[in-house]
Design a protein around this motif. Structure first.
Motif, PDB file in Angstrom:
ATOM      1  N   THR A  53     -48.482   8.514 -46.922  1.00  0.00           N
ATOM      2  CA  THR A  53     -47.422   8.212 -45.962  1.00  0.00           C
ATOM      3  C   THR A  53     -46.379   9.318 -45.961  1.00  0.00           C
ATOM      4  O   THR A  53     -45.931   9.751 -47.021  1.00  0.00           O
ATOM      5  CB  THR A  53     -46.728   6.876 -46.316  1.00  0.00           C
ATOM      6  N   VAL A  54     -46.010   9.783 -44.786  1.00  0.00           N
ATOM      7  CA  VAL A  54     -44.972  10.815 -44.670  1.00  0.00           C
ATOM      8  C   VAL A  54     -43.603  10.133 -44.765  1.00  0.00           C
ATOM      9  O   VAL A  54     -43.280   9.251 -43.966  1.00  0.00           O
ATOM     10  CB  VAL A  54     -45.098  11.583 -43.339  1.00  0.00           C
ATOM     11  N   THR A 106     -44.986  13.573 -48.686  1.00  0.00           N
ATOM     12  CA  THR A 106     -46.154  12.732 -48.444  1.00  0.00           C
ATOM     13  C   THR A 106     -46.442  11.946 -49.711  1.00  0.00           C
ATOM     14  O   THR A 106     -46.750  12.536 -50.754  1.00  0.00           O
ATOM     15  CB  THR A 106     -47.380  13.562 -48.036  1.00  0.00           C
TER      16      THR A 106
END
Length: 376
Positions: free
Chosen positions: A353-354, A349
């Motif tokens: 955002t992954v 992460t």
């Protein structure tokens, strides 16, 4: 019908010559038949093209920034969406990163009046006036390369600055003690080129907007990226020339920021005898890059999603052509970038955002399956 008033005169002429002539009623019957026959034939002729006419398919177009395998992957996605959405697709790849060549292609397509067009913009500053004009005529998307002052309806692509920072993290993992780094890229005028390069250097420096040639523990060769204008032969020549100069430099790394750059670096390293010594980090998913990662010759690559670029662009343009705006991404919504390494790893992460870290062999299989799906 114009022959009937002349009936009496024709009878008189026939009588003077001694020939018989049909009665007026018979003449009228034959003439009426001829009129009906002509009318019937005319009706059939008029009906033929109407029978062949069906609903006209919306026309959409996609124009890339150059010719590359990356864009062939994108075309597969675009063709799949065109078949699903029942639209006519024109997909064009200019020979190189040349604004004039791209403009000529775009102008030709605009004259054909498609309902919408998606463009990978080469030079936003130079092309903005033309793109504004196009956006006033049809639905305009930018793809891969953005130009946000043009009136485009959406940008289809990744956050290139964050993706550049991901490249910088791969460099730091591969070269924890620092060293000399060479950056190779197609050009430096496009939005994605500026953002990627800035992301890499900011990550290495540990701060935003640092000025080189020193970026933290890393020295940037020539203090600027080496450009090739989108020409793969030039990219190979650049890699051979610059790496040959640095072949005796300890702790040497090379980054290829356009899809064809990593394979050019790999080819040059093999020729010069740097395989196993040179740390290579790539961008995008060229077959040679993925195989190089599998064999351990390339550290890893940060990938976009060219198949999805094409697929989403055409899907959105098709929907817009039918008056449907629901497919447009939300403001600021982008396609996530991904990491590809030899063994993969857990998701990360980063700034909310992954980011997926995929195994090279698995990613290559999925990419092949995506491309094959467009052929069905």
């Amino acid at each position: 019908a114009g022959c009937l008033p002349a009936f009496a005169e024709r009878v008189r002429c026939a009588q003077l010559s001694g020939r018989s002539f049909p009665a007026e009623s018979e003449f009228r019957m034959h003439a009426g038949f001829r009129i009906l026959a002509v009318a019937a034939v005319a009706g059939l002729i008029a009906a033929v093209p109407a029978c062949n006419k069906g609903p006209t398919k919306p026309k959409v177009a996609v124009v890339t920034n150059c010719t590359a395998n990356f864009w062939s992957i994108c075309e597969s996605g675009a063709k799949k969406a065109a078949a699903e959405q029942d639209v006519d697709l024109t997909f064009r790849q200019p020979p190189s990163l040349d604004v004039a060549q791209q403009k000529q292609i775009i102008d030709t397509l605009v004259q054909q009046a498609p309902s919408g067009i998606a463009i990978s913009v080469i030079n936003p500053e130079e092309q903005t006036p033309d793109l504004k004009r196009i956006a006033g005529k049809m639905n305009l998307l930018t793809m891969d390369n953005d130009a946000d002052g043009t009136g485009r309806l959406a940008y289809i692509g990744i956050d290139n600055y964050e993706a550049g920072k991901a490249v910088g993290r791969l460099v730091k993992q591969a070269m924890p003690d620092g060293g000399t780094l060479v950056l190779f890229i197609g050009g430096t005028t496009s939005a994605n080129a500026k953002a990627r390069t800035g992301g890499v250097l900011d990550e290495l420096a540990g701060e935003k907007g640092a000025k080189g040639p020193q970026y933290g523990k890393y020295t940037l060769h020539k203090n600027e990226p080496i450009t090739d204008g989108g020409d793969e032969n030039k990219a190979l020549e650049n890699a051979r020339t610059e790496l040959d100069k640095l072949k005796d430099t300890p702790n040497l790394g090379a980054v290829g920021l356009y899809a064809y750059n990593p394979k050019a670096i790999l080819s040059a390293a093999e020729k010069i005898g740097l395989l196993g010594k040179l740390k290579i980090v790539g961008f995008d998913e060229d077959d040679v890059t993925l195989k190089g990662i599998e064999t351990g010759q390339i550290v890893g690559t940060v990938v976009q999603d060219p198949f999805n670029y094409g697929y989403q662009s055409v899907t959105i343009l098709a929907a817009l052509a039918k008056g449907d705006k629901s497919k447009l991404p939300k403001p600021g919504e982008m396609i996530p970038y991904r990491l590809v390494t030899k063994d993969g790893g857990p998701d990360q992460t980063v700034n909310g955002t992954v980011v997926k870290n995929l195994k090279a062999a698995d990613f290559a299989k999925q990419l092949k399956a995506d491309i094959e799906s467009a052929k069905k």
